[in-house]
Motif scaffolding. Sequence first.
Motif, short mmCIF file in Angstrom:
data_model
loop_
_atom_site.label_atom_id
_atom_site.label_comp_id
_atom_site.label_asym_id
_atom_site.label_seq_id
_atom_site.Cartn_x
_atom_site.Cartn_y
_atom_site.Cartn_z
N GLN A 109 -3.45 -13.00 -4.08
CA GLN A 109 -4.39 -12.27 -4.92
C GLN A 109 -4.58 -13.05 -6.21
OE1 GLN A 109 -2.66 -9.14 -7.22
NE2 GLN A 109 -4.42 -7.77 -6.96
N GLU A 110 -5.84 -13.21 -6.61
CA GLU A 110 -6.14 -13.85 -7.88
C GLU A 110 -6.88 -12.85 -8.77
OE1 GLU A 110 -8.47 -17.71 -9.84
OE2 GLU A 110 -8.27 -17.53 -7.66
N VAL A 111 -6.31 -12.60 -9.94
CA VAL A 111 -6.92 -11.72 -10.93
C VAL A 111 -6.83 -12.40 -12.29
CG1 VAL A 111 -6.87 -9.45 -12.03
CG2 VAL A 111 -6.20 -9.68 -9.63
N LYS A 112 -7.96 -12.65 -12.90
CA LYS A 112 -8.03 -13.26 -14.23
C LYS A 112 -7.23 -14.56 -14.29
CE LYS A 112 -8.62 -8.77 -16.48
NZ LYS A 112 -8.07 -7.78 -17.45
N GLY A 113 -7.37 -15.36 -13.23
CA GLY A 113 -6.71 -16.65 -13.20
C GLY A 113 -5.26 -16.65 -12.78
N GLU A 114 -4.68 -15.48 -12.60
CA GLU A 114 -3.29 -15.38 -12.18
C GLU A 114 -3.22 -15.12 -10.68
OE1 GLU A 114 0.66 -12.56 -12.96
OE2 GLU A 114 -1.03 -12.51 -14.38
N VAL A 115 -2.39 -15.90 -9.98
CA VAL A 115 -2.27 -15.79 -8.52
C VAL A 115 -0.92 -15.20 -8.16
CG1 VAL A 115 -2.26 -17.06 -6.34
CG2 VAL A 115 -3.81 -17.76 -8.18
N ASN A 116 -0.95 -14.18 -7.30
CA ASN A 116 0.27 -13.56 -6.80
C ASN A 116 0.25 -13.57 -5.28
OD1 ASN A 116 1.53 -12.51 -9.35
ND2 ASN A 116 -0.42 -11.41 -9.46
N ALA A 117 1.42 -13.68 -4.68
CA ALA A 117 1.54 -13.68 -3.22
C ALA A 117 2.21 -12.38 -2.77
CB ALA A 117 2.35 -14.88 -2.75
N PHE A 118 1.76 -11.87 -1.61
CA PHE A 118 2.29 -10.62 -1.06
C PHE A 118 2.68 -10.81 0.40
CE2 PHE A 118 -0.70 -9.45 -4.41
CZ PHE A 118 0.06 -8.59 -5.18
N LYS A 119 3.49 -9.90 0.88
CA LYS A 119 3.81 -9.89 2.30
C LYS A 119 2.54 -9.65 3.10
CE LYS A 119 8.49 -8.01 1.75
NZ LYS A 119 9.39 -6.86 2.05
N ASP A 120 2.55 -10.14 4.31
CA ASP A 120 1.40 -9.97 5.21
C ASP A 120 1.19 -8.48 5.49
OD1 ASP A 120 -0.32 -9.77 7.39
OD2 ASP A 120 0.45 -11.58 8.34
N PRO A 121 0.08 -7.90 5.04
CA PRO A 121 -0.12 -6.46 5.25
C PRO A 121 -0.35 -6.10 6.71
CG PRO A 121 -2.09 -7.45 4.30
CD PRO A 121 -1.03 -8.51 4.28
N ILE A 122 -0.88 -7.06 7.50
CA ILE A 122 -1.06 -6.79 8.93
C ILE A 122 0.30 -6.65 9.61
CG2 ILE A 122 -1.91 -7.73 11.12
CD1 ILE A 122 -4.19 -9.02 9.60
N LEU A 123 1.24 -7.54 9.26
CA LEU A 123 2.58 -7.44 9.82
C LEU A 123 3.29 -6.18 9.35
CD1 LEU A 123 3.91 -11.13 9.69
CD2 LEU A 123 2.83 -9.90 11.59
N GLN A 124 3.02 -5.78 8.11
CA GLN A 124 3.60 -4.52 7.61
C GLN A 124 3.14 -3.35 8.47
OE1 GLN A 124 2.38 -5.01 3.32
NE2 GLN A 124 4.43 -4.20 2.98
N ALA A 125 1.84 -3.30 8.74
CA ALA A 125 1.30 -2.21 9.54
C ALA A 125 1.83 -2.26 10.97
CB ALA A 125 -0.23 -2.27 9.54
N GLU A 126 1.99 -3.47 11.52
CA GLU A 126 2.53 -3.60 12.86
C GLU A 126 3.99 -3.19 12.92
OE1 GLU A 126 0.89 -4.39 15.79
OE2 GLU A 126 -0.85 -4.05 14.50
N ALA A 127 4.74 -3.44 11.84
CA ALA A 127 6.13 -2.99 11.79
C ALA A 127 6.20 -1.47 11.81
CB ALA A 127 6.82 -3.55 10.55
#
Length: 341
Positions: A109-127
């Motif tokens: 995710q990039e917001v105002k020049g800052e980049v953050n990484a998250f867990k794969d939401p598709i894999l979360q839903a599959e779990a």
Amino acid sequence: MKYRLKIYDLLIYEALFRRFHERYARNNSIISAYRKEKAGFDGERNVDYKLSTYPQKDFFIFQGIRLPNPPFYFQIDTLILTKKLIYILEVKNYKGNLKYDSKQNQMTQEVKGEVNAFKDPILQAEAQKTHLQQWLEKHGIYNVPIETLVVIAYPSTIIENIHQDPEVYHKIIHTESLHQHLNRLHETHAKDVLTTAAIRKLSKTLLQEDQPLRTNILDYYNIDDQQLIKGVPCEQCNYSPMTRLAGKWSCQKCNAISYNAHERVILDHFLLHGDTITNKQCRDLLRISSPRTAYLILNGMNLEHSGGNKGRKYISPVLGNFPQVSYLPKEIMSTLIFDKL
């Protein structure tokens, strides 16, 4: 079947802000955690509204449910039962620009020049799907199709499928296209696998086994009683403590009168300190001296209780009976302004 309520942790944060002495309230880590919980709740409510306009009538919808699958629990943002299949909606309140990498199984995710990484939401839903399949099998239910969707709550969020993976376009969606994707999935399943009676029986079991998460936030942040206000604050000017006179509360600062200002304070005690309160604890909390007054106050709230005489304990209401309105002092609200999504 189940309407979305504020989860315990969100209510507990709000209780904490109401009870904090002002000099302790501007704790950045606590404010940040509350804002995250509140943004998630608001995103889920946004999806709830879109789902409420869906014309399909044979959907049994659970807006937030947490179930045991020992030794773990699993939580589903929105669960939908139908005769043909079960839907799991994993709701994300991300804003800005999202990039999904199906090869690395990562969302950035990039917001105002800052980049953050998250867990794969598709894999979360599959779990969650795997947990739900196991839970259903323990209750004698097999071979029910389960489909998952990751729903981005806000239409202003930009989603980039960087490898243009066709499957991703059917898995990560905006709220605005929710109806179309529900229709698409419904049409891919030709036959009924659950009767209405079976769905109703399953719904009853889901509600019985739902166990909302509750975190001991005081321990988590190492907060002691010295940081918390005792007494009943004025609902008009927030002066504390109000004085108890002739069955009502009187503010010595602005002369406001209230007959039930104690109720929110006692409910906040349950959220912050546990499931019970005694007459002595009530007197200490409200800063009153009379056991008779505390008895009348506690009984007037129609709380369940156990034990008798000095051993009587009054029991917390269930989650759905806590007020959903976020009354917070103005000086606290000024620190909790959310960025426009």
